[in-house]
Design an enzyme around this catalytic site. Structure first.
Site, PDB file in Angstrom:
ATOM      1  N   LEU A  46       0.858  -1.179   0.000  1.00  0.00           N
ATOM      2  CA  LEU A  46       0.000   0.000   0.000  1.00  0.00           C
ATOM      3  C   LEU A  46       0.893   1.228   0.000  1.00  0.00           C
ATOM      4  O   LEU A  46       1.815   1.327   0.822  1.00  0.00           O
ATOM      5  CB  LEU A  46      -0.900   0.034   1.242  1.00  0.00           C
ATOM      6  CG  LEU A  46      -2.304  -0.557   1.157  1.00  0.00           C
ATOM      7  CD1 LEU A  46      -3.037  -0.320   2.471  1.00  0.00           C
ATOM      8  CD2 LEU A  46      -3.104  -0.001   0.008  1.00  0.00           C
ATOM      9  N   ASP A  47       0.639   2.171  -0.903  1.00  0.00           N
ATOM     10  CA  ASP A  47       1.418   3.401  -0.945  1.00  0.00           C
ATOM     11  C   ASP A  47       1.285   4.161   0.378  1.00  0.00           C
ATOM     12  O   ASP A  47       0.256   4.049   1.061  1.00  0.00           O
ATOM     13  CB  ASP A  47       0.927   4.315  -2.077  1.00  0.00           C
ATOM     14  CG  ASP A  47       1.179   3.720  -3.454  1.00  0.00           C
ATOM     15  OD1 ASP A  47       2.079   2.869  -3.569  1.00  0.00           O
ATOM     16  OD2 ASP A  47       0.480   4.119  -4.405  1.00  0.00           O
ATOM     17  N   PRO A  48       2.288   4.977   0.738  1.00  0.00           N
ATOM     18  CA  PRO A  48       2.177   5.788   1.963  1.00  0.00           C
ATOM     19  C   PRO A  48       0.935   6.678   1.982  1.00  0.00           C
ATOM     20  O   PRO A  48       0.365   6.917   3.052  1.00  0.00           O
ATOM     21  CB  PRO A  48       3.454   6.635   1.937  1.00  0.00           C
ATOM     22  CG  PRO A  48       4.445   5.785   1.202  1.00  0.00           C
ATOM     23  CD  PRO A  48       3.643   5.066   0.151  1.00  0.00           C
ATOM     24  N   LEU A  49       0.479   7.157   0.800  1.00  0.00           N
ATOM     25  CA  LEU A  49      -0.706   8.021   0.762  1.00  0.00           C
ATOM     26  C   LEU A  49      -2.020   7.242   0.762  1.00  0.00           C
ATOM     27  O   LEU A  49      -3.092   7.828   0.698  1.00  0.00           O
ATOM     28  CB  LEU A  49      -0.654   8.941  -0.455  1.00  0.00           C
ATOM     29  CG  LEU A  49       0.411  10.045  -0.417  1.00  0.00           C
ATOM     30  CD1 LEU A  49       0.292  10.950  -1.632  1.00  0.00           C
ATOM     31  CD2 LEU A  49       0.305  10.871   0.855  1.00  0.00           C
ATOM     32  N   ALA A  50      -1.938   5.910   0.806  1.00  0.00           N
ATOM     33  CA  ALA A  50      -3.134   5.070   0.892  1.00  0.00           C
ATOM     34  C   ALA A  50      -3.316   4.587   2.326  1.00  0.00           C
ATOM     35  O   ALA A  50      -2.370   4.500   3.100  1.00  0.00           O
ATOM     36  CB  ALA A  50      -3.016   3.880  -0.048  1.00  0.00           C
TER      37      ALA A  50
END
Length: 298
Positions: A46-50
């Protein structure tokens, strides 16, 4: 002496934390709780912004992490129209603008073209490798990154919320196959609507059999660790196998499977089964073939 834990910790990953950092947080919780050292891995980046569902596998469950990567996943996400960024999300710099804004009816009419089998080009800022290097490393170095289009499946795509009139943004939900990039889906949908766009919110609501209902916060994980046990945060290994039919075996058959020997009898139905001795998973089998064995205490 404590036995190493095996099972799943389903994190509700917070904003700003990467998947690798999340694994480190679980390892730290294991140490703080005085648990025995064990393998830890995650079942899908999961991306940091997700935010949202991030399955963390412990012990024998790490043998299923690859299967989790292939699982169907579901997301809620918000597209902001009018600006496209190089990363296709809030983190990037502006690379294209458009004054056009779609209506709710136009978005609704466009969704069927993005449902079912489609092709998409992954974002340049992704973990895919190009000539042995991560695409995002090349993109950050200022190089032009050209990624090939790939076939993916959008199982469902629906509007969660949007206002009347011209839309500045809209929130959608999608259930997708492995390899799908929501940022690419948002980019392509915006282009199909005659504008540009980027993702401002991305929340994973489901990964394989795991949902937000089973997810815990890092704060709760920390509280469990301070209490000296992660049992309250741990789901059993078999929770990751709920979608696979069980094949009951005898203790003698379980012993054979544990040493890699095939059984003389096999499940009547074809496909993958989980051999269980009572409630204990022993192995994943397909016909008389052992796909993956588990070394769990009975």
């Amino acid at each position: 002496m404590k036995q190493p834990l095996s099972g799943w910790i389903i994190l509700d990953k917070p904003l700003g934390l990467g998947s690798t950092q999340s694994v480190s947080a679980v390892k730290r919780a294991l140490r703080d709780a005085g648990e025995a050292k064990t393998k830890v891995g995650h079942g899908g980046t999961l991306d940091p912004l997700a935010t949202g569902v991030l399955p963390i596998a412990l012990g024998e469950a790490t043998k299923l992490a690859g299967r989790m990567l292939d699982a169907v996943k579901a997301y809620d996400f918000t597209i902001r129209f009018g600006v496209q960024t190089d990363t296709l999300d809030l983190e990037g710099k502006e690379i294209a603008v458009s004054p056009h804004r779609p209506t709710l009816a136009e978005v609704e009419a466009a969704l069927p073209a993005f449902t079912g089998p489609i092709t998409q080009v992954p974002p340049a800022y992704s973990a895919l490798k190009v000539d042995g290097q991560r695409a995002y490393d090349l993109a950050r170095a200022g190089e032009d990154v050209e990624l090939k289009s790939r076939a993916v499946t959008i199982h469902s795509l629906a509007i969660v919320s949007g206002s009347e009139g011209l839309l500045e943004e809209i929130t959608l939900s999608a259930t997708v196959s492995k390899g799908t990039y929501i940022r690419s889906l948002a980019r392509d949908l915006a282009l199909a609507l005659g504008t540009v766009g980027h993702v401002t919110m991305l929340r994973r609501t489901k990964a394989g059999p795991f949902t937000l209902d089973q997810a815990i916060s890092l704060d709760f994980l920390g509280q469990c660790a301070k209490g000296g046990s992660l049992d309250g945060a741990l789901l059993p290994l078999q929770a990751g196998l709920d979608d696979i039919p069980a094949f009951p075996v005898t203790p003698d058959e379980a012993r054979l499977l544990r040493v890699g020997q095939r059984l003389s009898r096999v499940p009547l139905a074809s496909g993958l089964h989980v051999a269980v001795d009572g409630l204990t998973p022993v192995a994943l089998i397909e016909g008389d073939r052992i796909v993956r064995g588990f070394n769990l205490q009975e």
